[in-house]
Design an enzyme around this catalytic site. Sequence first.
Site, short mmCIF file in Angstrom:
data_model
loop_
_atom_site.label_atom_id
_atom_site.label_comp_id
_atom_site.label_asym_id
_atom_site.label_seq_id
_atom_site.Cartn_x
_atom_site.Cartn_y
_atom_site.Cartn_z
N HIS A 87 0.63 -1.10 -0.01
CA HIS A 87 0.11 0.06 -0.01
C HIS A 87 0.94 1.24 0.11
O HIS A 87 1.90 1.29 0.50
CB HIS A 87 -0.94 -0.03 1.18
N ASP A 89 -0.28 4.31 1.15
CA ASP A 89 -0.60 5.36 1.90
C ASP A 89 0.08 4.98 3.32
O ASP A 89 0.71 4.10 3.60
CB ASP A 89 -2.27 5.49 2.39
N ASP A 120 6.78 0.95 6.70
CA ASP A 120 5.30 0.68 6.45
C ASP A 120 4.54 1.62 5.60
O ASP A 120 4.27 2.76 6.14
CB ASP A 120 4.75 0.50 7.67
N GLU A 151 -4.89 1.68 3.41
CA GLU A 151 -4.86 0.70 4.17
C GLU A 151 -4.67 1.11 5.68
O GLU A 151 -5.17 0.44 6.66
CB GLU A 151 -3.59 -0.23 4.01
N GLU A 152 -4.11 2.31 5.89
CA GLU A 152 -3.79 2.81 7.31
C GLU A 152 -5.08 3.31 8.17
O GLU A 152 -5.27 3.03 9.20
CB GLU A 152 -2.56 3.75 7.11
N GLU A 156 -12.99 -1.14 4.66
CA GLU A 156 -13.00 -2.42 3.63
C GLU A 156 -13.27 -1.80 2.29
O GLU A 156 -13.99 -2.70 1.58
CB GLU A 156 -14.32 -3.24 4.25
N HIS A 416 4.15 3.49 12.56
CA HIS A 416 3.05 4.18 13.29
C HIS A 416 3.49 5.12 14.29
O HIS A 416 2.83 5.60 15.14
CB HIS A 416 2.05 3.29 13.80
#
Length: 444
Positions: A87, A89, A120, A151-152, A156, A416
Amino acid sequence: MTDIEQAVEAGMPQTIEDLTQLVAIPSIAFPGHPAEPMLAAAAKVAELLRSVGLPHVELHPVAGSYPAVYAEAPAPAGAPTVLLYAHYDVQPAGDPALWRTPPFEATVIGDAIYGRGAADDKGGLIAHIGALRVFQGDFPVGIKVIVEGQEEYAGERLEEFVEAYPELVRADTIVIGDVGNPKVGDPALTTALRGMAAVTVEVRTLAEAVHSGAFGGAAPDALAALMRMLTALHDDNGDVRVPGLQPGTFPGEGSSDEEFRETAGVLDGVSLVGSGSIADRVWASYAITVTGLDVPTVSGAVNAVQAVARARITLRVPPSGDSKTAVNDMMTFLTQVAPWGVQVSFDDLVTGPGFQAGEGGKARAAIEEAMERAYGQAPREVGQGGSIPLVATLARLHPEAEILLFGVEDEGSSIHAPNERVSIPELQRTILAEALFLQNLAKS
Protein backbone atom coordinates in the site's frame (compact mmCIF):
# COMPACT_ATOMS: atom_id res chain seq x y z
CA MET A 1 27.66 -14.51 -5.92
CA THR A 2 24.83 -15.47 -8.27
CA ASP A 3 23.52 -13.30 -11.11
CA ILE A 4 20.46 -12.43 -9.04
CA GLU A 5 22.55 -11.41 -6.04
CA GLN A 6 24.73 -9.24 -8.29
CA ALA A 7 21.66 -7.63 -9.86
CA VAL A 8 20.11 -6.85 -6.47
CA GLU A 9 23.32 -5.30 -5.16
CA ALA A 10 23.81 -3.27 -8.34
CA GLY A 11 20.24 -2.01 -8.12
CA MET A 12 20.41 -0.76 -4.53
CA PRO A 13 21.31 2.87 -5.38
CA GLN A 14 18.22 3.09 -7.59
CA THR A 15 16.19 1.31 -4.91
CA ILE A 16 17.20 3.89 -2.30
CA GLU A 17 16.42 6.74 -4.71
CA ASP A 18 12.98 5.27 -5.46
CA LEU A 19 12.21 4.99 -1.75
CA THR A 20 13.49 8.53 -1.15
CA GLN A 21 11.08 9.93 -3.74
CA LEU A 22 8.13 8.00 -2.33
CA VAL A 23 8.78 9.02 1.27
CA ALA A 24 8.78 12.66 0.18
CA ILE A 25 5.09 12.38 -0.76
CA PRO A 26 2.87 12.83 2.37
CA SER A 27 0.29 10.30 1.19
CA ILE A 28 -2.04 10.26 4.20
CA ALA A 29 -5.53 8.89 3.57
CA PHE A 30 -6.95 9.93 6.94
CA PRO A 31 -9.86 12.41 6.93
CA GLY A 32 -8.75 16.03 6.97
CA HIS A 33 -5.64 15.47 4.86
CA PRO A 34 -5.41 16.69 1.24
CA ALA A 35 -6.09 14.39 -1.68
CA GLU A 36 -3.34 15.73 -3.94
CA PRO A 37 -0.44 13.84 -2.29
CA MET A 38 -2.44 10.62 -2.44
CA LEU A 39 -2.98 11.01 -6.17
CA ALA A 40 0.68 11.95 -6.65
CA ALA A 41 1.75 8.80 -4.81
CA ALA A 42 -0.54 6.64 -6.96
CA ALA A 43 0.95 8.17 -10.09
CA LYS A 44 4.48 7.57 -8.79
CA VAL A 45 3.70 3.93 -8.05
CA ALA A 46 2.38 3.48 -11.59
CA GLU A 47 5.57 5.05 -12.95
CA LEU A 48 7.74 2.68 -10.90
CA LEU A 49 5.81 -0.39 -12.04
CA ARG A 50 6.23 0.61 -15.68
CA SER A 51 9.94 1.22 -15.12
CA VAL A 52 10.58 -2.41 -14.14
CA GLY A 53 9.06 -3.79 -17.33
CA LEU A 54 5.44 -4.55 -16.46
CA PRO A 55 3.59 -4.10 -19.76
CA HIS A 56 0.14 -3.39 -18.34
CA VAL A 57 -0.29 -0.76 -15.61
CA GLU A 58 -3.49 1.08 -14.73
CA LEU A 59 -5.20 2.94 -11.91
CA HIS A 60 -8.50 1.45 -10.77
CA PRO A 61 -11.01 3.70 -9.00
CA VAL A 62 -12.05 2.35 -5.60
CA ALA A 63 -15.38 3.58 -4.25
CA GLY A 64 -14.98 5.95 -1.32
CA SER A 65 -11.20 5.68 -1.45
CA TYR A 66 -8.12 6.44 -3.51
CA PRO A 67 -7.18 4.52 -6.66
CA ALA A 68 -5.61 1.09 -6.52
CA VAL A 69 -2.61 0.75 -8.81
CA TYR A 70 -2.72 -2.52 -10.74
CA ALA A 71 -0.10 -4.08 -13.00
CA GLU A 72 0.43 -7.43 -14.65
CA ALA A 73 2.66 -9.44 -16.94
CA PRO A 74 1.45 -12.73 -18.44
CA ALA A 75 2.92 -16.00 -17.21
CA PRO A 76 5.33 -17.95 -19.43
CA ALA A 77 3.87 -21.24 -20.67
CA GLY A 78 3.28 -23.58 -17.73
CA ALA A 79 4.46 -21.10 -15.11
CA PRO A 80 2.37 -20.04 -12.10
CA THR A 81 1.21 -16.47 -11.41
CA VAL A 82 2.20 -14.48 -8.33
CA LEU A 83 0.22 -11.52 -6.96
CA LEU A 84 2.29 -8.92 -5.05
CA TYR A 85 0.50 -6.61 -2.59
CA ALA A 86 1.55 -3.38 -0.86
CA HIS A 87 0.00 0.00 0.00
CA TYR A 88 1.13 3.54 -0.74
CA ASP A 89 -0.70 5.41 2.01
CA VAL A 90 1.00 6.10 5.34
CA GLN A 91 0.17 7.02 8.91
CA PRO A 92 0.08 10.70 9.85
CA ALA A 93 3.43 11.97 11.14
CA GLY A 94 2.04 13.12 14.49
CA ASP A 95 3.95 15.67 16.54
CA PRO A 96 6.90 16.86 14.40
CA ALA A 97 8.81 17.76 17.55
CA LEU A 98 9.18 14.04 18.31
CA TRP A 99 10.97 13.37 15.02
CA ARG A 100 14.76 13.58 14.89
CA THR A 101 14.58 14.05 11.11
CA PRO A 102 11.86 15.56 8.87
CA PRO A 103 9.13 12.88 8.57
CA PHE A 104 8.61 13.40 4.85
CA GLU A 105 12.24 13.68 3.87
CA ALA A 106 14.05 10.35 3.62
CA THR A 107 17.22 10.67 5.68
CA VAL A 108 20.03 8.11 5.71
CA ILE A 109 21.66 7.68 9.12
CA GLY A 110 24.12 4.83 9.36
CA ASP A 111 22.61 1.84 7.58
CA ALA A 112 18.99 2.97 7.88
CA ILE A 113 16.58 5.27 6.04
CA TYR A 114 14.34 7.38 8.28
CA GLY A 115 10.97 8.84 7.27
CA ARG A 116 7.26 8.20 7.50
CA GLY A 117 6.45 5.14 5.39
CA ALA A 118 10.10 4.15 4.93
CA ALA A 119 9.16 0.74 6.32
CA ASP A 120 5.33 0.70 6.38
CA ASP A 121 4.70 0.27 3.58
CA LYS A 122 6.66 2.19 1.00
CA GLY A 123 9.65 0.04 1.94
CA GLY A 124 7.54 -3.05 1.28
CA LEU A 125 6.42 -1.62 -2.06
CA ILE A 126 9.99 -0.79 -3.05
CA ALA A 127 11.04 -4.34 -2.15
CA HIS A 128 8.59 -5.58 -4.80
CA ILE A 129 9.96 -3.03 -7.28
CA GLY A 130 13.56 -4.02 -6.54
CA ALA A 131 12.84 -7.73 -6.96
CA LEU A 132 11.02 -7.21 -10.25
CA ARG A 133 13.78 -4.94 -11.58
CA VAL A 134 16.20 -7.89 -11.37
CA PHE A 135 14.47 -9.60 -14.30
CA GLN A 136 14.44 -6.62 -16.68
CA GLY A 137 10.93 -7.42 -17.89
CA ASP A 138 11.66 -11.12 -18.52
CA PHE A 139 9.81 -12.52 -15.52
CA PRO A 140 10.08 -16.27 -14.76
CA VAL A 141 6.45 -16.39 -13.55
CA GLY A 142 3.29 -14.45 -14.25
CA ILE A 143 3.18 -11.24 -12.23
CA LYS A 144 0.25 -9.29 -10.86
CA VAL A 145 0.67 -6.30 -8.56
CA ILE A 146 -1.97 -4.44 -6.59
CA VAL A 147 -1.08 -1.43 -4.46
CA GLU A 148 -3.86 0.18 -2.46
CA GLY A 149 -4.23 3.72 -1.19
CA GLN A 150 -6.18 3.35 2.04
CA GLU A 151 -4.82 0.61 4.26
CA GLU A 152 -3.78 2.68 7.25
CA TYR A 153 -7.13 4.39 7.76
CA ALA A 154 -9.01 1.17 8.46
CA GLY A 155 -11.93 0.21 6.28
CA GLU A 156 -13.11 -2.36 3.78
CA ARG A 157 -12.86 -0.36 0.58
CA LEU A 158 -10.29 -2.43 -1.31
CA GLU A 159 -11.90 -5.58 0.04
CA GLU A 160 -15.17 -4.54 -1.59
CA PHE A 161 -13.28 -3.81 -4.81
CA VAL A 162 -11.67 -7.24 -5.03
CA GLU A 163 -15.00 -8.83 -4.12
CA ALA A 164 -16.42 -7.17 -7.24
CA TYR A 165 -13.41 -8.10 -9.43
CA PRO A 166 -12.09 -11.40 -8.04
CA GLU A 167 -10.43 -12.46 -11.31
CA LEU A 168 -8.22 -9.39 -11.23
CA VAL A 169 -6.43 -10.76 -8.16
CA ARG A 170 -6.58 -14.48 -8.95
CA ALA A 171 -3.12 -16.02 -8.60
CA ASP A 172 -1.42 -19.25 -7.57
CA THR A 173 0.56 -17.45 -4.87
CA ILE A 174 -0.08 -14.14 -3.12
CA VAL A 175 2.80 -12.25 -1.48
CA ILE A 176 1.86 -9.67 1.15
CA GLY A 177 4.75 -7.22 1.54
CA ASP A 178 3.44 -5.40 4.63
CA VAL A 179 5.08 -7.30 7.49
CA GLY A 180 8.62 -8.13 8.56
CA ASN A 181 10.97 -9.88 10.93
CA PRO A 182 11.23 -9.80 14.73
CA LYS A 183 14.58 -8.08 14.37
CA VAL A 184 17.06 -7.20 11.66
CA GLY A 185 18.67 -10.29 10.16
CA ASP A 186 16.19 -12.70 11.82
CA PRO A 187 14.13 -14.07 8.89
CA ALA A 188 10.51 -14.93 9.53
CA LEU A 189 7.33 -15.85 7.72
CA THR A 190 4.17 -14.43 9.23
CA THR A 191 1.53 -17.15 9.54
CA ALA A 192 -1.05 -15.37 11.72
CA LEU A 193 -2.57 -11.89 11.68
CA ARG A 194 -4.90 -10.45 14.27
CA GLY A 195 -8.13 -8.92 13.06
CA MET A 196 -9.16 -5.46 14.16
CA ALA A 197 -12.05 -3.16 14.92
CA ALA A 198 -12.16 0.53 15.78
CA VAL A 199 -15.00 2.66 17.07
CA THR A 200 -15.60 6.09 18.57
CA VAL A 201 -17.56 6.22 21.84
CA GLU A 202 -19.28 9.43 22.91
CA VAL A 203 -20.62 10.28 26.37
CA ARG A 204 -23.07 13.14 26.97
CA THR A 205 -24.31 14.39 30.35
CA LEU A 206 -25.33 18.05 30.04
CA ALA A 207 -26.84 20.39 27.49
CA GLU A 208 -23.56 22.32 27.63
CA ALA A 209 -20.49 22.69 29.85
CA VAL A 210 -21.17 24.49 33.15
CA HIS A 211 -19.06 26.31 35.74
CA SER A 212 -17.20 23.83 37.96
CA GLY A 213 -17.55 26.08 41.00
CA ALA A 214 -21.28 26.63 40.70
CA PHE A 215 -22.19 23.11 39.55
CA GLY A 216 -19.24 20.82 40.30
CA GLY A 217 -20.04 18.12 42.86
CA ALA A 218 -23.57 17.51 41.59
CA ALA A 219 -23.45 17.97 37.81
CA PRO A 220 -22.30 14.74 36.08
CA ASP A 221 -18.94 15.19 34.34
CA ALA A 222 -18.91 13.51 30.91
CA LEU A 223 -15.13 13.14 30.96
CA ALA A 224 -15.15 11.50 34.40
CA ALA A 225 -17.85 9.09 33.21
CA LEU A 226 -15.87 8.22 30.08
CA MET A 227 -12.72 7.65 32.13
CA ARG A 228 -14.54 5.21 34.39
CA MET A 229 -15.84 3.33 31.35
CA LEU A 230 -12.43 3.12 29.70
CA THR A 231 -10.61 1.94 32.81
CA ALA A 232 -13.27 -0.79 33.24
CA LEU A 233 -12.07 -2.42 30.02
CA HIS A 234 -9.02 -3.93 31.79
CA ASP A 235 -8.41 -5.50 35.18
CA ASP A 236 -5.58 -4.47 37.50
CA ASN A 237 -3.17 -6.80 35.67
CA GLY A 238 -4.00 -5.25 32.32
CA ASP A 239 -6.00 -8.21 30.98
CA VAL A 240 -9.14 -7.46 28.97
CA ARG A 241 -12.28 -7.69 31.16
CA VAL A 242 -14.92 -7.74 28.40
CA PRO A 243 -16.97 -10.97 28.65
CA GLY A 244 -16.36 -13.23 25.66
CA LEU A 245 -12.94 -11.79 24.80
CA GLN A 246 -10.75 -14.60 26.12
CA PRO A 247 -6.94 -14.75 25.75
CA GLY A 248 -5.35 -17.17 23.29
CA THR A 249 -2.04 -18.95 22.80
CA PHE A 250 0.49 -18.87 19.95
CA PRO A 251 2.37 -22.11 19.17
CA GLY A 252 5.63 -20.46 18.13
CA GLU A 253 8.23 -18.46 20.01
CA GLY A 254 8.14 -14.69 20.28
CA SER A 255 10.22 -12.08 22.05
CA SER A 256 11.27 -12.45 25.66
CA ASP A 257 9.90 -9.94 28.16
CA GLU A 258 13.29 -8.20 28.18
CA GLU A 259 13.48 -7.99 24.37
CA PHE A 260 9.93 -6.67 24.20
CA ARG A 261 10.61 -4.04 26.84
CA GLU A 262 13.63 -2.79 24.92
CA THR A 263 11.88 -2.74 21.54
CA ALA A 264 8.76 -1.05 22.92
CA GLY A 265 10.78 1.45 24.94
CA VAL A 266 9.10 0.56 28.23
CA LEU A 267 10.46 2.82 30.95
CA ASP A 268 12.39 1.47 33.92
CA GLY A 269 10.09 0.44 36.73
CA VAL A 270 7.00 0.27 34.48
CA SER A 271 5.47 -3.20 34.28
CA LEU A 272 4.25 -4.99 31.18
CA VAL A 273 0.53 -5.69 31.17
CA GLY A 274 -1.51 -8.81 30.53
CA SER A 275 -0.91 -12.53 31.05
CA GLY A 276 0.80 -15.26 29.06
CA SER A 277 3.88 -15.13 26.85
CA ILE A 278 4.59 -12.08 24.71
CA ALA A 279 3.64 -14.14 21.64
CA ASP A 280 0.33 -15.05 23.29
CA ARG A 281 -0.43 -11.45 24.19
CA VAL A 282 0.47 -9.70 20.93
CA TRP A 283 -0.26 -12.39 18.33
CA ALA A 284 -3.10 -14.52 19.69
CA SER A 285 -5.13 -12.50 22.20
CA TYR A 286 -7.52 -9.56 22.27
CA ALA A 287 -6.04 -6.13 22.94
CA ILE A 288 -7.93 -2.90 23.57
CA THR A 289 -6.19 0.45 23.12
CA VAL A 290 -7.55 3.97 23.56
CA THR A 291 -5.97 5.75 20.59
CA GLY A 292 -7.49 9.21 20.98
CA LEU A 293 -9.55 11.49 23.20
CA ASP A 294 -11.68 14.52 22.35
CA VAL A 295 -11.58 16.63 25.52
CA PRO A 296 -10.26 20.11 26.32
CA THR A 297 -6.48 20.36 26.20
CA VAL A 298 -4.54 21.22 29.35
CA SER A 299 -3.30 24.45 27.80
CA GLY A 300 -6.84 25.49 26.86
CA ALA A 301 -8.63 24.21 29.94
CA VAL A 302 -11.29 26.28 31.71
CA ASN A 303 -12.99 25.64 35.03
CA ALA A 304 -15.99 23.75 33.68
CA VAL A 305 -17.80 20.45 34.10
CA GLN A 306 -17.66 18.83 30.68
CA ALA A 307 -20.89 18.07 28.85
CA VAL A 308 -19.43 15.70 26.25
CA ALA A 309 -16.33 13.55 25.87
CA ARG A 310 -15.29 11.17 23.10
CA ALA A 311 -12.69 8.43 22.71
CA ARG A 312 -11.40 6.38 19.80
CA ILE A 313 -10.88 2.74 20.73
CA THR A 314 -9.02 0.10 18.73
CA LEU A 315 -9.64 -3.59 19.35
CA ARG A 316 -7.22 -6.25 18.10
CA VAL A 317 -8.78 -9.68 17.57
CA PRO A 318 -7.11 -13.14 17.47
CA PRO A 319 -6.89 -14.75 14.00
CA SER A 320 -9.71 -17.15 14.83
CA GLY A 321 -11.95 -14.45 16.34
CA ASP A 322 -14.76 -12.52 14.68
CA SER A 323 -14.11 -8.77 14.66
CA LYS A 324 -17.74 -7.71 14.39
CA THR A 325 -18.85 -9.93 17.27
CA ALA A 326 -15.92 -8.80 19.40
CA VAL A 327 -16.53 -5.08 18.92
CA ASN A 328 -20.25 -5.57 19.62
CA ASP A 329 -19.30 -7.31 22.87
CA MET A 330 -17.05 -4.37 23.76
CA MET A 331 -19.71 -1.77 22.97
CA THR A 332 -22.28 -3.67 25.02
CA PHE A 333 -19.85 -3.81 27.94
CA LEU A 334 -19.10 -0.08 27.76
CA THR A 335 -22.82 0.68 27.80
CA GLN A 336 -23.34 -1.59 30.81
CA VAL A 337 -20.54 -0.03 32.87
CA ALA A 338 -21.47 3.57 32.03
CA PRO A 339 -22.22 5.39 35.33
CA TRP A 340 -24.98 7.81 36.32
CA GLY A 341 -27.29 7.04 33.42
CA VAL A 342 -25.11 8.99 30.97
CA GLN A 343 -26.01 8.95 27.28
CA VAL A 344 -23.64 6.67 25.33
CA SER A 345 -23.39 6.46 21.54
CA PHE A 346 -21.01 4.92 19.04
CA ASP A 347 -20.01 5.89 15.51
CA ASP A 348 -17.30 5.54 12.85
CA LEU A 349 -17.14 1.76 13.30
CA VAL A 350 -14.70 -0.17 11.11
CA THR A 351 -13.76 -3.85 11.24
CA GLY A 352 -11.36 -6.22 9.54
CA PRO A 353 -10.83 -9.99 9.85
CA GLY A 354 -7.67 -11.80 10.89
CA PHE A 355 -5.82 -14.57 9.04
CA GLN A 356 -4.30 -17.97 9.80
CA ALA A 357 -2.03 -19.53 7.16
CA GLY A 358 -2.26 -23.18 6.14
CA GLU A 359 0.60 -25.65 6.01
CA GLY A 360 1.77 -24.48 2.58
CA GLY A 361 3.06 -26.22 -0.55
CA LYS A 362 5.43 -25.40 -3.40
CA ALA A 363 5.37 -21.66 -2.77
CA ARG A 364 6.13 -22.11 0.92
CA ALA A 365 9.07 -24.36 0.08
CA ALA A 366 10.31 -21.88 -2.53
CA ILE A 367 10.27 -18.90 -0.15
CA GLU A 368 11.88 -20.84 2.69
CA GLU A 369 14.75 -21.80 0.38
CA ALA A 370 15.04 -18.22 -0.88
CA MET A 371 15.05 -16.67 2.59
CA GLU A 372 17.66 -19.13 3.83
CA ARG A 373 19.88 -18.12 0.91
CA ALA A 374 19.29 -14.39 1.46
CA TYR A 375 19.68 -14.41 5.25
CA GLY A 376 22.03 -17.30 5.81
CA GLN A 377 19.51 -19.09 8.04
CA ALA A 378 16.09 -20.64 7.68
CA PRO A 379 13.04 -18.50 8.49
CA ARG A 380 10.81 -19.20 11.48
CA GLU A 381 7.07 -18.75 11.90
CA VAL A 382 5.78 -15.67 13.69
CA GLY A 383 2.52 -13.84 14.11
CA GLN A 384 1.74 -10.16 13.72
CA GLY A 385 -0.26 -8.14 16.17
CA GLY A 386 -1.33 -5.76 13.42
CA SER A 387 -4.10 -6.35 10.92
CA ILE A 388 -4.30 -6.56 7.13
CA PRO A 389 -8.03 -7.14 6.44
CA LEU A 390 -7.46 -7.71 2.71
CA VAL A 391 -5.57 -10.95 3.41
CA ALA A 392 -8.62 -12.75 4.79
CA THR A 393 -10.69 -11.55 1.83
CA LEU A 394 -8.13 -12.88 -0.65
CA ALA A 395 -7.98 -16.20 1.22
CA ARG A 396 -11.75 -16.54 1.06
CA LEU A 397 -12.00 -15.57 -2.63
CA HIS A 398 -9.10 -17.77 -3.73
CA PRO A 399 -8.70 -20.60 -1.20
CA GLU A 400 -6.47 -22.52 -3.61
CA ALA A 401 -3.79 -19.80 -3.52
CA GLU A 402 -0.86 -19.94 -1.13
CA ILE A 403 -0.52 -16.69 0.83
CA LEU A 404 2.96 -15.70 1.99
CA LEU A 405 3.69 -12.78 4.31
CA PHE A 406 7.22 -11.40 4.64
CA GLY A 407 8.83 -8.00 4.27
CA VAL A 408 11.22 -5.25 5.28
CA GLU A 409 9.83 -4.21 8.66
CA ASP A 410 11.26 -5.23 12.01
CA GLU A 411 10.22 -4.52 15.58
CA GLY A 412 12.66 -1.63 15.74
CA SER A 413 11.21 0.09 12.66
CA SER A 414 8.93 2.35 14.75
CA ILE A 415 6.05 1.99 12.32
CA HIS A 416 3.08 4.22 13.24
CA ALA A 417 5.44 6.15 15.53
CA PRO A 418 7.97 8.98 15.28
CA ASN A 419 11.36 8.19 13.72
CA GLU A 420 10.15 5.33 11.52
CA ARG A 421 13.03 3.68 9.72
CA VAL A 422 13.95 0.79 7.46
CA SER A 423 17.26 -1.05 7.63
CA ILE A 424 19.04 -0.84 4.27
CA PRO A 425 20.63 -4.31 4.65
CA GLU A 426 17.20 -5.71 5.55
CA LEU A 427 15.68 -4.05 2.49
CA GLN A 428 18.39 -5.62 0.32
CA ARG A 429 17.88 -9.07 1.86
CA THR A 430 14.11 -8.84 1.36
CA ILE A 431 14.55 -7.90 -2.30
CA LEU A 432 16.98 -10.78 -2.79
CA ALA A 433 14.67 -13.25 -1.06
CA GLU A 434 11.72 -12.19 -3.23
CA ALA A 435 13.70 -12.35 -6.46
CA LEU A 436 15.08 -15.79 -5.58
CA PHE A 437 11.58 -16.90 -4.62
CA LEU A 438 10.19 -15.97 -8.04
CA GLN A 439 13.02 -17.93 -9.69
CA ASN A 440 12.58 -20.92 -7.36
CA LEU A 441 8.82 -21.01 -7.89
CA ALA A 442 9.26 -21.08 -11.67
CA LYS A 443 11.60 -24.05 -11.35
CA SER A 444 9.23 -25.94 -9.07
